[in-house]
Design a protein around this motif. Structure first.
Motif, PDB file in Angstrom:
ATOM      1  N   GLU A  68       0.832  -1.205   0.000  1.00  0.00           N
ATOM      2  CA  GLU A  68       0.000   0.000   0.000  1.00  0.00           C
ATOM      3  C   GLU A  68       0.866   1.254   0.000  1.00  0.00           C
ATOM      4  O   GLU A  68       0.581   2.216  -0.725  1.00  0.00           O
ATOM      5  N   ARG A  69       1.948   1.248   0.789  1.00  0.00           N
ATOM      6  CA  ARG A  69       2.856   2.402   0.810  1.00  0.00           C
ATOM      7  C   ARG A  69       3.513   2.600  -0.547  1.00  0.00           C
ATOM      8  O   ARG A  69       3.675   3.726  -1.010  1.00  0.00           O
ATOM      9  N   GLY A  70       3.897   1.494  -1.168  1.00  0.00           N
ATOM     10  CA  GLY A  70       4.521   1.577  -2.487  1.00  0.00           C
ATOM     11  C   GLY A  70       3.577   2.152  -3.528  1.00  0.00           C
ATOM     12  O   GLY A  70       3.968   2.986  -4.347  1.00  0.00           O
ATOM     13  N   LEU A  71       2.332   1.722  -3.488  1.00  0.00           N
ATOM     14  CA  LEU A  71       1.346   2.258  -4.418  1.00  0.00           C
ATOM     15  C   LEU A  71       1.127   3.747  -4.181  1.00  0.00           C
ATOM     16  O   LEU A  71       1.044   4.531  -5.130  1.00  0.00           O
ATOM     17  N   GLN A  72       1.067   4.134  -2.918  1.00  0.00           N
ATOM     18  CA  GLN A  72       0.877   5.541  -2.580  1.00  0.00           C
ATOM     19  C   GLN A  72       2.077   6.365  -3.052  1.00  0.00           C
ATOM     20  O   GLN A  72       1.913   7.442  -3.626  1.00  0.00           O
ATOM     21  N   LYS A  86       1.851   6.992  -6.672  1.00  0.00           N
ATOM     22  CA  LYS A  86       0.892   8.052  -6.992  1.00  0.00           C
ATOM     23  C   LYS A  86       1.512   9.430  -6.774  1.00  0.00           C
ATOM     24  O   LYS A  86       1.334  10.330  -7.583  1.00  0.00           O
ATOM     25  N   TYR A  87       2.248   9.574  -5.680  1.00  0.00           N
ATOM     26  CA  TYR A  87       2.901  10.852  -5.383  1.00  0.00           C
ATOM     27  C   TYR A  87       3.931  11.192  -6.461  1.00  0.00           C
ATOM     28  O   TYR A  87       4.015  12.330  -6.908  1.00  0.00           O
ATOM     29  N   GLU A  88       4.712  10.198  -6.853  1.00  0.00           N
ATOM     30  CA  GLU A  88       5.738  10.434  -7.873  1.00  0.00           C
ATOM     31  C   GLU A  88       5.095  10.796  -9.212  1.00  0.00           C
ATOM     32  O   GLU A  88       5.552  11.698  -9.904  1.00  0.00           O
ATOM     33  N   THR A  89       4.026  10.120  -9.562  1.00  0.00           N
ATOM     34  CA  THR A  89       3.295  10.440 -10.791  1.00  0.00           C
ATOM     35  C   THR A  89       2.759  11.866 -10.730  1.00  0.00           C
ATOM     36  O   THR A  89       2.868  12.626 -11.695  1.00  0.00           O
ATOM     37  N   ALA A  90       2.192  12.230  -9.579  1.00  0.00           N
ATOM     38  CA  ALA A  90       1.665  13.594  -9.412  1.00  0.00           C
ATOM     39  C   ALA A  90       2.784  14.622  -9.571  1.00  0.00           C
ATOM     40  O   ALA A  90       2.608  15.633 -10.256  1.00  0.00           O
ATOM     41  N   ARG A  91       3.939  14.374  -8.947  1.00  0.00           N
ATOM     42  CA  ARG A  91       5.072  15.296  -9.079  1.00  0.00           C
ATOM     43  C   ARG A  91       5.491  15.452 -10.538  1.00  0.00           C
ATOM     44  O   ARG A  91       5.725  16.568 -11.013  1.00  0.00           O
ATOM     45  N   ASN A  92       5.573  14.346 -11.242  1.00  0.00           N
ATOM     46  CA  ASN A  92       5.956  14.401 -12.654  1.00  0.00           C
ATOM     47  C   ASN A  92       4.946  15.188 -13.479  1.00  0.00           C
ATOM     48  O   ASN A  92       5.325  15.980 -14.349  1.00  0.00           O
ATOM     49  N   GLU A 120      -6.537  19.573 -11.616  1.00  0.00           N
ATOM     50  CA  GLU A 120      -7.714  18.720 -11.801  1.00  0.00           C
ATOM     51  C   GLU A 120      -7.350  17.446 -12.576  1.00  0.00           C
ATOM     52  O   GLU A 120      -7.840  16.364 -12.264  1.00  0.00           O
ATOM     53  N   ILE A 121      -6.506  17.590 -13.584  1.00  0.00           N
ATOM     54  CA  ILE A 121      -6.077  16.425 -14.374  1.00  0.00           C
ATOM     55  C   ILE A 121      -5.223  15.496 -13.511  1.00  0.00           C
ATOM     56  O   ILE A 121      -5.371  14.270 -13.547  1.00  0.00           O
ATOM     57  N   VAL A 122      -4.324  16.084 -12.711  1.00  0.00           N
ATOM     58  CA  VAL A 122      -3.474  15.286 -11.827  1.00  0.00           C
ATOM     59  C   VAL A 122      -4.334  14.506 -10.834  1.00  0.00           C
ATOM     60  O   VAL A 122      -4.089  13.318 -10.591  1.00  0.00           O
ATOM     61  N   CYS A 123      -5.363  15.151 -10.304  1.00  0.00           N
ATOM     62  CA  CYS A 123      -6.291  14.478  -9.384  1.00  0.00           C
ATOM     63  C   CYS A 123      -6.971  13.290 -10.062  1.00  0.00           C
ATOM     64  O   CYS A 123      -7.046  12.194  -9.497  1.00  0.00           O
ATOM     65  N   VAL A 166      -4.086  17.206  -1.382  1.00  0.00           N
ATOM     66  CA  VAL A 166      -2.829  16.452  -1.428  1.00  0.00           C
ATOM     67  C   VAL A 166      -1.976  16.929  -2.596  1.00  0.00           C
ATOM     68  O   VAL A 166      -0.772  17.156  -2.453  1.00  0.00           O
ATOM     69  N   ILE A 167      -2.595  17.112  -3.757  1.00  0.00           N
ATOM     70  CA  ILE A 167      -1.868  17.575  -4.943  1.00  0.00           C
ATOM     71  C   ILE A 167      -1.280  18.962  -4.692  1.00  0.00           C
ATOM     72  O   ILE A 167      -0.114  19.221  -5.033  1.00  0.00           O
ATOM     73  N   GLU A 168      -2.039  19.832  -4.075  1.00  0.00           N
ATOM     74  CA  GLU A 168      -1.533  21.178  -3.782  1.00  0.00           C
ATOM     75  C   GLU A 168      -0.355  21.127  -2.821  1.00  0.00           C
ATOM     76  O   GLU A 168       0.609  21.875  -2.963  1.00  0.00           O
ATOM     77  N   ASN A 169      -0.403  20.216  -1.840  1.00  0.00           N
ATOM     78  CA  ASN A 169       0.725  20.052  -0.917  1.00  0.00           C
ATOM     79  C   ASN A 169       1.956  19.529  -1.641  1.00  0.00           C
ATOM     80  O   ASN A 169       3.078  19.982  -1.386  1.00  0.00           O
ATOM     81  N   ILE A 170       1.758  18.596  -2.548  1.00  0.00           N
ATOM     82  CA  ILE A 170       2.877  18.070  -3.339  1.00  0.00           C
ATOM     83  C   ILE A 170       3.478  19.189  -4.171  1.00  0.00           C
ATOM     84  O   ILE A 170       4.706  19.316  -4.272  1.00  0.00           O
ATOM     85  N   LYS A 171       2.624  20.001  -4.729  1.00  0.00           N
ATOM     86  CA  LYS A 171       3.093  21.117  -5.557  1.00  0.00           C
ATOM     87  C   LYS A 171       3.933  22.083  -4.714  1.00  0.00           C
ATOM     88  O   LYS A 171       4.997  22.522  -5.140  1.00  0.00           O
ATOM     89  N   LYS A 172       3.459  22.389  -3.498  1.00  0.00           N
ATOM     90  CA  LYS A 172       4.203  23.280  -2.599  1.00  0.00           C
ATOM     91  C   LYS A 172       5.554  22.676  -2.232  1.00  0.00           C
ATOM     92  O   LYS A 172       6.579  23.347  -2.239  1.00  0.00           O
ATOM     93  N   GLU A 173       5.561  21.386  -1.890  1.00  0.00           N
ATOM     94  CA  GLU A 173       6.795  20.693  -1.514  1.00  0.00           C
ATOM     95  C   GLU A 173       7.791  20.700  -2.674  1.00  0.00           C
ATOM     96  O   GLU A 173       8.975  20.900  -2.474  1.00  0.00           O
ATOM     97  N   THR A 174       7.276  20.494  -3.874  1.00  0.00           N
ATOM     98  CA  THR A 174       8.139  20.446  -5.039  1.00  0.00           C
ATOM     99  C   THR A 174       8.757  21.818  -5.292  1.00  0.00           C
ATOM    100  O   THR A 174       9.954  21.919  -5.559  1.00  0.00           O
ATOM    101  N   LYS A 175       7.965  22.870  -5.147  1.00  0.00           N
ATOM    102  CA  LYS A 175       8.482  24.232  -5.330  1.00  0.00           C
ATOM    103  C   LYS A 175       9.540  24.542  -4.282  1.00  0.00           C
ATOM    104  O   LYS A 175      10.565  25.124  -4.583  1.00  0.00           O
ATOM    105  N   GLN A 176       9.287  24.165  -3.032  1.00  0.00           N
ATOM    106  CA  GLN A 176      10.247  24.418  -1.952  1.00  0.00           C
ATOM    107  C   GLN A 176      11.539  23.661  -2.206  1.00  0.00           C
ATOM    108  O   GLN A 176      12.621  24.160  -1.960  1.00  0.00           O
ATOM    109  N   HIS A 177      11.409  22.434  -2.684  1.00  0.00           N
ATOM    110  CA  HIS A 177      12.587  21.601  -2.944  1.00  0.00           C
ATOM    111  C   HIS A 177      13.482  22.240  -4.004  1.00  0.00           C
ATOM    112  O   HIS A 177      14.695  22.252  -3.876  1.00  0.00           O
TER     113      HIS A 177
END
Length: 78
Positions: free
Chosen positions: A30-34, A37-43, A52-55, A64-75
């Motif tokens: 389950e963690r691997g699948l999650q 999904k996160y890696e796909t969203a980042r890409n 909306e498409i990423v969702c 969750v997508i917005e948080n990933i986007k924020k994390e990616t920008k910060q990184h």
């Protein structure tokens, strides 16, 4: 403790161990699948696809997508 009790104890131990291993494998899957999904969203976000498409494609929520986007920008900015 007689032999019968030892057999019961051994069997209970083996069943508990098997159940624990199975649960651990399931949680890992389950963690691997999650994570996938996160890696796909980042890409997808890195390619500037709309949230909306990423969702839709990942099944992740807008929050969750917005948080990933924020994390990616910060990184990349820090």
């Amino acid at each position: 403790m007689n032999i019968h009790d030892q057999d019961i104890t051994k069997k209970a131990y083996e069943e508990g161990l098997s159940a624990g291993l199975q649960r651990g494998l399931q949680q890992g899957e389950e963690r691997g699948l999650q994570q996938g999904k996160y890696e796909t969203a980042r890409n997808m976000l890195n390619r500037n696809l709309p949230i909306e498409i990423v969702c839709e494609c990942t099944g992740l929520s807008k929050d969750v997508i917005e948080n990933i986007k924020k994390e990616t920008k910060q990184h990349f900015s820090g």
